[in-house]
Design an enzyme around this catalytic site. Structure first.
Site, short mmCIF file in Angstrom:
data_model
loop_
_atom_site.label_atom_id
_atom_site.label_comp_id
_atom_site.label_asym_id
_atom_site.label_seq_id
_atom_site.Cartn_x
_atom_site.Cartn_y
_atom_site.Cartn_z
N SER A 45 -32.75 9.83 -1.53
CA SER A 45 -33.16 8.49 -1.92
C SER A 45 -33.77 8.56 -3.31
O SER A 45 -34.46 9.53 -3.65
CB SER A 45 -34.19 7.96 -0.92
N ASN A 83 16.21 -5.89 -1.00
CA ASN A 83 15.63 -6.07 0.35
C ASN A 83 15.76 -4.80 1.19
O ASN A 83 14.82 -4.39 1.86
CB ASN A 83 16.31 -7.25 1.05
N LYS A 85 -36.29 11.73 2.00
CA LYS A 85 -35.13 11.28 2.75
C LYS A 85 -33.86 12.08 2.52
O LYS A 85 -33.60 12.59 1.45
CB LYS A 85 -34.85 9.80 2.43
N LYS A 92 2.34 -3.91 1.05
CA LYS A 92 2.05 -2.57 0.52
C LYS A 92 0.59 -2.29 0.27
O LYS A 92 0.07 -1.23 0.63
CB LYS A 92 2.88 -2.34 -0.74
N SER A 112 4.91 -6.99 -8.58
CA SER A 112 4.29 -6.03 -7.65
C SER A 112 4.19 -4.65 -8.28
O SER A 112 3.70 -3.71 -7.65
CB SER A 112 5.11 -5.96 -6.35
N HIS A 163 -25.36 3.73 28.06
CA HIS A 163 -26.23 2.67 27.48
C HIS A 163 -27.16 3.25 26.42
O HIS A 163 -28.23 2.69 26.18
CB HIS A 163 -27.07 1.97 28.56
N GLN A 183 6.15 -8.76 0.36
CA GLN A 183 5.70 -7.90 -0.74
C GLN A 183 4.21 -7.55 -0.59
O GLN A 183 3.75 -6.55 -1.14
CB GLN A 183 5.96 -8.63 -2.07
N GLU A 192 -22.00 6.79 7.19
CA GLU A 192 -22.09 5.32 7.11
C GLU A 192 -20.84 4.73 6.45
O GLU A 192 -20.33 3.68 6.87
CB GLU A 192 -23.34 4.93 6.33
N TYR A 198 14.39 -11.64 5.03
CA TYR A 198 13.34 -11.30 4.06
C TYR A 198 12.70 -12.56 3.45
O TYR A 198 13.37 -13.54 3.15
CB TYR A 198 13.94 -10.45 2.93
N1 ARG Z 1 9.09 -6.30 -4.75
C1 ARG Z 1 9.76 -6.77 -3.60
C2 ARG Z 1 8.94 -6.42 -2.35
O1 ARG Z 1 8.07 -5.63 -2.45
C3 ARG Z 1 11.11 -6.16 -3.49
C4 ARG Z 1 12.11 -6.98 -2.76
C5 ARG Z 1 12.45 -8.20 -3.52
N2 ARG Z 1 13.49 -8.94 -2.90
C6 ARG Z 1 13.77 -10.17 -3.25
N3 ARG Z 1 14.73 -10.75 -2.59
N4 ARG Z 1 13.13 -10.81 -4.18
O2 ARG Z 1 9.14 -6.95 -1.28
#
Ligand code: ARG
Length: 467
Positions: A287, A120, A293, A335, A33, A166, A332, A300, A327
């Site tokens: 344009s 975690n 234009k 994000k 990641s 409307h 992951q 948009e 977890y």
């Molecule tokens: N890169 C992981 C995430 O974004 C971090 C946590 C990883 N934990 C694990 N038990 N492998 O979630």
């Protein structure tokens, strides 16, 4: 794919103990990641400094090791900040990249940092800190957008335009009143942001892998050091929870929906057919083939970004919905959705703030449009109720006949001669013409929250005091 990272040949330094060989290349690619979570470096380092400081305060690590750790972490912070850090995909994520570098910088003391925590709770902390800062930034941006609307509303508290239902001209309103409708919407978004900050203001660090820890840690101390109100209460929930990210995405989706409606109005208003507003050169494009234009591309794209934000919300809800506690690595994937939505939302608010501030309002076009389409018909009906004592339903009927007559003559209600009006209802007098203009119609709507300029100015004062 994290193609801007460097692969190293060594085996995993963090959890390689029971592994005889390194991961398959595909395993590494699906698992890593770092390509996106490197964005969390500042939060990760802040969290680690608070954690190490607490460990030393509790006598879990020595003061000497803590000093080395903190010094090393600060070095890494400036290395990453200045672009002098080599991220490695083999080290998976931001947490292990930082820790590995720390080991290179300070030696064995680095190995003590991960005492009494897990990735975690570490990732839960980093991400919460990031989302909290993003919410604070979003609030500031909303304040700016609201301020832009307040200025335009003040300027146009008396400018008459057609109000629509409307998308058919319904009753005259003022452009200031219409602007204030958006102030209400973005004001609600702002209050949602504030509530979300309150909800997430609990520190996850110290929940460890999922069960808490046997070390005598002080979670209140780390919570305080990191600017959280208090620590989270349940370690299992703490590492399982991504509500704060989903709440951010819901807020972004709702604000995006507001921005998109505004974008749609700007697209319509800026057509030559409407001609209500003209976008500045700074917020429109030409344009390549049609020289005449001027296109509302920014509006948009704001409309389109909203679709993207909605996608992120649905993606994360779907990622989370089947996960058993606590977890799972699925999490992951939270994000990128949040990062992408945050970027879209920031751009959309910034572009809209610019467009609203810059656009030229064509009050003459608006006023002409406000007067067409028999938009003061309701005012005639109301006059009949008030001055001639008719029940509203009868007044509605009489007015309908007047509109039909005006339509057949190809004129406005105010252009019908009194004799024509009296033929429809004998109690009509020439005083009726006072309410048939758009200005009179607008000025009469003084009910709380209504479109009369005096009411619009009251609304503006309310929001000026709040924003
Ligand atoms: N890169 C992981 C995430 O974004 C971090 C946590 C990883 N934990 C694990 N038990 N492998 O979630």
């Amino acid at each position: 794919m994290a193609d801007d990272t460097t692969d190293t040949k060594s085996s995993n330094q963090m959890w390689g103990g029971r592994f005889a060989s390194g991961p398959d290349a595909i395993m590494e690619e699906i698992n890593a990641s770092i390509g996106f979570d490197k964005k969390l470096f500042a939060q990760d380092i802040r969290g680690s400094i608070a954690h190490a400081t607490m460990l030393a305060h509790q006598g879990i690590i020595s003061a000497d090791d803590k000093d080395k750790i903190v010094h090393g972490l600060n070095t890494i912070l400036s290395e990453i900040g200045s672009g002098n850090f080599e991220f490695s995909r083999q080290l998976e994520d931001i947490h292990m990249n930082v820790e590995a570098r720390l080991a290179t910088l300070i030696g064995p003391a680095a190995g003590r940092l991960h005492t009494a925590r897990s990735r975690n709770d570490q990732v839960a902390l980093d991400f919460r800190l990031w989302v909290k800062e993003e919410l604070q930034k979003t609030e500031q941006m909303l304040i700016g957008l609201i301020a832009a609307f307040l200025d335009r509303a003040e300027e146009h508290a008396e400018s008459v335009m057609p109000g629509f239902t409307h998308l058919q001209a319904a009753q005259p309103v003022t452009f200031g009143h219409h602007c204030m409708a958006y102030v209400e919407m973005f004001g609600r978004d702002r209050s949602r942001v504030r509530h979300a900050i309150e909800h997430l203001d609990e520190s996850p660090i110290g929940a460890a892998a999922l069960a808490g820890t046997g070390y005598p840690i002080d979670r209140h101390m780390t919570a305080k050091a990191l600017g959280f109100r208090e620590p989270t209460r349940n370690s299992i929930d703490t590492v399982s929870d991504r509500d704060f990210a989903i709440e951010f995405l819901s807020i972004a989706a709702i604000a995006g929906m507001h921005l998109s409606r505004l974008a749609e109005e700007i697209v319509i208003w800026s057509t030559p057919q409407f001609g209500f507003v003209r976008l500045s050169d700074a917020f429109s494009t030409g344009s390549s083939i049609m020289p005449q234009k001027k296109n509302p591309d920014a509006a948009e794209l704001v409309r389109a970004k909203t679709g993207r934000i909605n996608g992120s919300l649905v993606a994360l809800l779907t990622i989370m919905k089947g996960l058993p506690l606590a977890y799972s690595k699925d999490m992951q994937e939270d994000k990128e959705q949040v990062f992408d939505a945050a970027e879209s939302l920031e751009l959309a608010i910034a572009a809209m703030t610019g467009m609203v501030r810059d656009m030229t309002v064509n009050t003459a076009r608006m006023k002409a449009a406000a007067g067409s389409g028999y938009s003061t018909a309701t005012d005639l009906a109301d006059w009949l109720v008030r001055e001639a004592g008719l029940p509203f339903r009868d007044a509605h009927h009489v007015t309908g006949r007047a509109v039909a007559l005006a339509e057949s003559k190809g004129c406005d209600l105010a252009e019908l001669p009194l004799s024509d009006l009296q033929a429809i209802h004998p109690d009509i007098t020439d005083k009726v013409y006072n309410v048939l203009t758009v200005e009179a119609s607008v000025a009469s709507r003084k009910s709380f929250g209504g479109t009369a300029p005096s009411e619009v100015r009251r609304q503006i004062a309310f929001w000026r005091a709040r924003n």
